[in-house]
Design a protein around this motif. Structure first.
Motif, mmCIF file in Angstrom:
data_model
loop_
_atom_site.group_PDB
_atom_site.id
_atom_site.type_symbol
_atom_site.label_atom_id
_atom_site.label_comp_id
_atom_site.label_asym_id
_atom_site.label_seq_id
_atom_site.Cartn_x
_atom_site.Cartn_y
_atom_site.Cartn_z
ATOM 1 N N UNK A 153 0.836 -1.200 0.000
ATOM 2 C CA UNK A 153 0.000 0.000 0.000
ATOM 3 C C UNK A 153 0.871 1.251 0.000
ATOM 4 N N UNK A 154 1.901 1.258 0.845
ATOM 5 C CA UNK A 154 2.815 2.399 0.907
ATOM 6 C C UNK A 154 3.535 2.589 -0.422
ATOM 7 N N UNK A 155 3.954 1.499 -1.038
ATOM 8 C CA UNK A 155 4.637 1.595 -2.327
ATOM 9 C C UNK A 155 3.709 2.158 -3.394
ATOM 10 N N UNK A 156 2.496 1.666 -3.432
ATOM 11 C CA UNK A 156 1.529 2.172 -4.403
ATOM 12 C C UNK A 156 1.208 3.641 -4.180
ATOM 13 N N UNK A 157 0.993 4.011 -2.923
ATOM 14 C CA UNK A 157 0.715 5.413 -2.599
ATOM 15 C C UNK A 157 1.903 6.309 -2.951
ATOM 16 N N UNK A 158 3.113 5.811 -2.716
ATOM 17 C CA UNK A 158 4.314 6.594 -3.039
ATOM 18 C C UNK A 158 4.415 6.839 -4.535
ATOM 19 N N UNK A 159 4.167 5.818 -5.331
ATOM 20 C CA UNK A 159 4.205 5.972 -6.788
ATOM 21 C C UNK A 159 3.131 6.938 -7.274
ATOM 22 N N UNK A 160 1.942 6.779 -6.757
ATOM 23 C CA UNK A 160 0.848 7.668 -7.157
ATOM 24 C C UNK A 160 1.158 9.101 -6.747
ATOM 25 N N UNK A 161 1.607 9.293 -5.509
ATOM 26 C CA UNK A 161 1.926 10.632 -5.016
ATOM 27 C C UNK A 161 3.024 11.291 -5.844
ATOM 28 N N UNK A 162 4.081 10.549 -6.162
ATOM 29 C CA UNK A 162 5.173 11.110 -6.950
ATOM 30 C C UNK A 162 4.682 11.529 -8.338
ATOM 31 N N UNK A 163 3.892 10.678 -8.973
ATOM 32 C CA UNK A 163 3.375 11.023 -10.299
ATOM 33 C C UNK A 163 2.419 12.216 -10.251
ATOM 34 N N UNK A 164 1.561 12.249 -9.263
ATOM 35 C CA UNK A 164 0.632 13.372 -9.117
ATOM 36 C C UNK A 164 1.409 14.667 -8.835
ATOM 37 N N UNK A 165 2.415 14.589 -7.971
ATOM 38 C CA UNK A 165 3.215 15.784 -7.669
ATOM 39 C C UNK A 165 3.914 16.313 -8.918
ATOM 40 N N UNK A 166 4.515 15.431 -9.686
ATOM 41 C CA UNK A 166 5.205 15.869 -10.907
ATOM 42 C C UNK A 166 4.215 16.498 -11.871
ATOM 43 N N UNK A 167 3.054 15.906 -12.019
ATOM 44 C CA UNK A 167 2.052 16.464 -12.929
ATOM 45 C C UNK A 167 1.523 17.809 -12.415
ATOM 46 N N UNK A 168 1.290 17.915 -11.124
ATOM 47 C CA UNK A 168 0.820 19.183 -10.547
ATOM 48 C C UNK A 168 1.877 20.280 -10.680
ATOM 49 N N UNK A 169 3.125 19.914 -10.491
ATOM 50 C CA UNK A 169 4.215 20.879 -10.678
ATOM 51 C C UNK A 169 4.213 21.372 -12.117
ATOM 52 N N UNK A 170 4.066 20.445 -13.031
ATOM 53 C CA UNK A 170 4.014 20.790 -14.449
ATOM 54 C C UNK A 170 2.864 21.756 -14.730
ATOM 55 N N UNK A 171 1.669 21.442 -14.236
ATOM 56 C CA UNK A 171 0.517 22.307 -14.462
ATOM 57 C C UNK A 171 0.700 23.681 -13.823
ATOM 58 N N UNK A 172 1.238 23.697 -12.610
ATOM 59 C CA UNK A 172 1.437 24.973 -11.911
ATOM 60 C C UNK A 172 2.438 25.856 -12.653
ATOM 61 N N UNK A 173 3.534 25.273 -13.081
ATOM 62 C CA UNK A 173 4.537 26.092 -13.779
ATOM 63 C C UNK A 173 4.014 26.557 -15.128
ATOM 64 N N UNK A 174 3.236 25.732 -15.804
ATOM 65 C CA UNK A 174 2.660 26.150 -17.083
ATOM 66 C C UNK A 174 1.684 27.318 -16.886
ATOM 67 N N UNK A 175 0.871 27.237 -15.832
ATOM 68 C CA UNK A 175 -0.094 28.316 -15.598
ATOM 69 C C UNK A 175 0.609 29.599 -15.160
ATOM 70 N N UNK A 176 1.690 29.475 -14.400
ATOM 71 C CA UNK A 176 2.415 30.670 -13.984
ATOM 72 C C UNK A 176 3.103 31.324 -15.169
ATOM 73 N N UNK A 177 3.644 30.538 -16.058
ATOM 74 C CA UNK A 177 4.307 31.082 -17.243
ATOM 75 C C UNK A 177 3.310 31.823 -18.133
ATOM 76 N N UNK A 178 2.092 31.320 -18.202
ATOM 77 C CA UNK A 178 1.079 31.925 -19.056
ATOM 78 C C UNK A 178 0.430 33.162 -18.450
ATOM 79 N N UNK A 179 0.727 33.455 -17.186
ATOM 80 C CA UNK A 179 0.123 34.630 -16.527
ATOM 81 C C UNK A 179 0.687 35.903 -17.124
#
Length: 183
Positions: free
Chosen positions: A157-183
């Motif tokens: 469970x911890x391994x699965x949550x870690x993988x999901x969290x890492x992927x979600x964090x990377x994607x959220x970082x990507x979205x946040x930086x894209x939106x900030x650049x477009x401001x």
């Protein structure tokens, strides 16, 4: 142009490289080759800047390069869980940047004030540096499977949550930086 490069190095590269280096030294309990680690992380940071910035690949490659550097320098100390720790550190750097970027309104003076503020935010976790190693050891203990011991969370469970969290964090970082650049 030269002044902008100097500012980028002083307010961008150096604080982030120091944050990653000091965090990894504290979390992993590294005692030797600290300067080499810092220099290599700095080189990796520069290499990743040549990749198209603010793309998902940039963040994934950065995490992988730091992990590979740790593997080369500290073969006996490094575990697979360290890649998730590096991802969390990267997420914190980006979150600090996003918090600061919220206050920028096309004003370059605000930009530098917010950049300095985000760098001050990088120091805050070190107020709790004594907890870093304890949390890391607990995470590693829960990561490893042991059917004989009763644990609050299963390792799978911890391994699965870690993988999901890492992927979600990377994607959220990507979205946040894209939106900030477009401001």
């Amino acid at each position: 142009m030269a002044l902008q490069i100097i500012r980028s190095i002083l307010l961008g590269l150096i604080p982030e490289v120091l944050f990653f280096t000091f965090s990894l030294v504290i979390i992993l309990g590294i005692r030797e080759k600290k300067k080499v680690l810092g220099i290599l992380i700095g080189i990796e940071y520069i290499i990743c800047m040549f990749i198209q910035r603010y793309e998902c690949v940039y963040y994934i490659v950065f995490v992988l390069l730091i992990y590979l550097t740790l593997l080369v320098l500290y073969k006996k100390v490094v575990k697979i869980t360290d890649s998730f720790i590096i991802g969390l550190l990267l997420a914190y750097v980006c979150i600090a940047g996003v918090i600061s970027a919220i206050f920028i309104n096309d004003n370059l003076e605000n930009y530098y004030i917010c950049l300095i503020f985000s760098r001050i935010l990088l120091v805050i976790p070190f107020l709790f540096k004594n907890k870093f190693r304890v949390l890391y050891e607990k995470y590693c203990k829960l990561w490893n499977r042991n059917d004989l011991e009763k644990r609050p969370i299963k390792s799978i469970t911890l391994r699965g949550l870690s993988l999901i969290l890492l992927n979600v964090l990377i994607y959220c970082i990507y979205l946040a930086t894209k939106s900030i650049i477009n401001i």
